[in-house]
Design an enzyme around this catalytic site. Structure first.
Site, PDB file in Angstrom:
ATOM      1  N   ASP A  10       9.005  -7.992   4.875  1.00  0.00           N
ATOM      2  CA  ASP A  10       8.699  -7.715   3.474  1.00  0.00           C
ATOM      3  C   ASP A  10       9.432  -8.732   2.596  1.00  0.00           C
ATOM      4  O   ASP A  10      10.591  -9.056   2.829  1.00  0.00           O
ATOM      5  CB  ASP A  10       9.117  -6.285   3.107  1.00  0.00           C
ATOM      6  CG  ASP A  10       8.452  -5.811   1.831  1.00  0.00           C
ATOM      7  OD1 ASP A  10       7.588  -4.914   1.904  1.00  0.00           O
ATOM      8  OD2 ASP A  10       8.790  -6.354   0.748  1.00  0.00           O
TER       9      ASP A  10
ATOM     10  N   ASN B 230       2.432   4.166   1.790  1.00  0.00           N
ATOM     11  CA  ASN B 230       2.224   4.611   0.415  1.00  0.00           C
ATOM     12  C   ASN B 230       0.733   4.617   0.113  1.00  0.00           C
ATOM     13  O   ASN B 230       0.017   3.672   0.473  1.00  0.00           O
ATOM     14  CB  ASN B 230       2.955   3.672  -0.549  1.00  0.00           C
ATOM     15  CG  ASN B 230       4.460   3.708  -0.341  1.00  0.00           C
ATOM     16  OD1 ASN B 230       5.034   4.754  -0.047  1.00  0.00           O
ATOM     17  ND2 ASN B 230       5.113   2.561  -0.477  1.00  0.00           N
TER      18      ASN B 230
ATOM     19  N   GLY C 272       2.817   5.270  -4.886  1.00  0.00           N
ATOM     20  CA  GLY C 272       3.477   4.007  -5.218  1.00  0.00           C
ATOM     21  C   GLY C 272       2.873   2.807  -4.516  1.00  0.00           C
ATOM     22  O   GLY C 272       3.527   1.776  -4.361  1.00  0.00           O
TER      23      GLY C 272
ATOM     24  N   HIS D 117      -0.989  -0.412   4.973  1.00  0.00           N
ATOM     25  CA  HIS D 117       0.180  -0.986   5.652  1.00  0.00           C
ATOM     26  C   HIS D 117       1.196   0.091   5.924  1.00  0.00           C
ATOM     27  O   HIS D 117       1.341   1.052   5.160  1.00  0.00           O
ATOM     28  CB  HIS D 117       0.797  -2.116   4.830  1.00  0.00           C
ATOM     29  CG  HIS D 117       1.073  -1.768   3.398  1.00  0.00           C
ATOM     30  ND1 HIS D 117       0.071  -1.718   2.442  1.00  0.00           N
ATOM     31  CD2 HIS D 117       2.211  -1.445   2.753  1.00  0.00           C
ATOM     32  CE1 HIS D 117       0.596  -1.390   1.279  1.00  0.00           C
ATOM     33  NE2 HIS D 117       1.897  -1.203   1.429  1.00  0.00           N
ATOM     34  N   LEU D 118       1.934  -0.093   7.002  1.00  0.00           N
ATOM     35  CA  LEU D 118       3.068   0.767   7.315  1.00  0.00           C
ATOM     36  C   LEU D 118       4.329  -0.039   7.037  1.00  0.00           C
ATOM     37  O   LEU D 118       4.439  -1.196   7.446  1.00  0.00           O
ATOM     38  CB  LEU D 118       3.046   1.184   8.795  1.00  0.00           C
ATOM     39  CG  LEU D 118       1.792   1.903   9.299  1.00  0.00           C
ATOM     40  CD1 LEU D 118       1.972   2.297  10.764  1.00  0.00           C
ATOM     41  CD2 LEU D 118       1.493   3.138   8.471  1.00  0.00           C
TER      42      LEU D 118
HETATM   43  P1  AMP Z   1       3.347  -0.849  -1.279  1.00  0.00           P
HETATM   44  O1  AMP Z   1       4.123  -0.771  -2.566  1.00  0.00           O
HETATM   45  O2  AMP Z   1       3.552   0.275  -0.352  1.00  0.00           O
HETATM   46  O3  AMP Z   1       1.898  -1.162  -1.539  1.00  0.00           O
HETATM   47  O4  AMP Z   1       3.975  -2.070  -0.483  1.00  0.00           O
HETATM   48  C1  AMP Z   1       3.633  -3.391  -0.669  1.00  0.00           C
HETATM   49  C2  AMP Z   1       4.761  -4.191  -0.075  1.00  0.00           C
HETATM   50  O5  AMP Z   1       4.337  -5.508   0.133  1.00  0.00           O
HETATM   51  C3  AMP Z   1       6.009  -4.247  -0.967  1.00  0.00           C
HETATM   52  O6  AMP Z   1       7.132  -3.737  -0.261  1.00  0.00           O
HETATM   53  C4  AMP Z   1       6.139  -5.735  -1.290  1.00  0.00           C
HETATM   54  O7  AMP Z   1       7.476  -6.176  -1.381  1.00  0.00           O
HETATM   55  C5  AMP Z   1       5.408  -6.361  -0.116  1.00  0.00           C
HETATM   56  N1  AMP Z   1       4.863  -7.675  -0.381  1.00  0.00           N
HETATM   57  C6  AMP Z   1       4.110  -8.049  -1.442  1.00  0.00           C
HETATM   58  N2  AMP Z   1       3.758  -9.337  -1.342  1.00  0.00           N
HETATM   59  C7  AMP Z   1       4.288  -9.785  -0.174  1.00  0.00           C
HETATM   60  C8  AMP Z   1       4.300 -11.049   0.491  1.00  0.00           C
HETATM   61  N3  AMP Z   1       3.671 -12.098  -0.020  1.00  0.00           N
HETATM   62  N4  AMP Z   1       4.959 -11.150   1.662  1.00  0.00           N
HETATM   63  C9  AMP Z   1       5.598 -10.072   2.182  1.00  0.00           C
HETATM   64  N5  AMP Z   1       5.630  -8.861   1.607  1.00  0.00           N
HETATM   65  C10 AMP Z   1       4.999  -8.726   0.438  1.00  0.00           C
END
Ligand code: AMP
Length: 117
Positions: A33, A90, A96, A103-104
């Site tokens: 992440d 989420n 959120g 995704h997990l």
């Molecule tokens: P959610 O809020 O559950 O939709 O999680 C999305 C996650 O994706 C968050 O924890 C972000 O920090 C992560 N994220 C967003 N863009 C990227 C990226 N380019 N590379 C890695 N993680 C990312």
């Protein structure tokens, strides 16, 4: 925020933007992440662009199983098994969710509080 169709995770799958990939199979991709919330924070996604768990159907049974098994395998690979870890997905506004590609989150390496905020 984008709903359905392509997302930033689609770009990672296609290698259009960089990510630190830690695990890959025909159906699953996992990468660190970009804003880690724990010492180990890995995002595990199906390559198939399912919007969220709420958008999954019985047709996705196989890939959903692949995702869960991948998380357990990555946790072993990352040395998280002894200390334990958390797996979160989420969904939608109250959940959120910010990226609309299922995704997990695999979180570990510290004590995690419960309930989450
Ligand atoms: P959610 O809020 O559950 O939709 O999680 C999305 C996650 O994706 C968050 O924890 C972000 O920090 C992560 N994220 C967003 N863009 C990227 C990226 N380019 N590379 C890695 N993680 C990312």
């Amino acid at each position: 925020m984008s709903h359905g169709g392509d997302t930033i995770f689609g770009k990672i799958i296609r290698r259009e933007i960089p990510a630190t990939i830690v695990y890959e199979t025909e159906s699953v991709l996992a990468f660190r992440d970009i804003a880690p919330q724990a010492p180990t924070h890995i995002v595990v996604i199906p390559k198939e662009p399912i919007v969220s768990l709420a958008h999954s159907t019985p047709e996705h049974r196989g890939v959903l199983g692949d995702l869960m098994l991948a998380v357990a395998e990555i946790a072993r690979q990352e040395g998280l098994e002894d200390g334990g870890y958390r797996v979160v997905t989420n969904i939608g506004r109250h959940g959120g969710q910010t990226v609309f590609h299922l995704h997990l989150h695999l979180l570990g390496g510290r004590d995690l509080s419960w309930p989450p905020g």
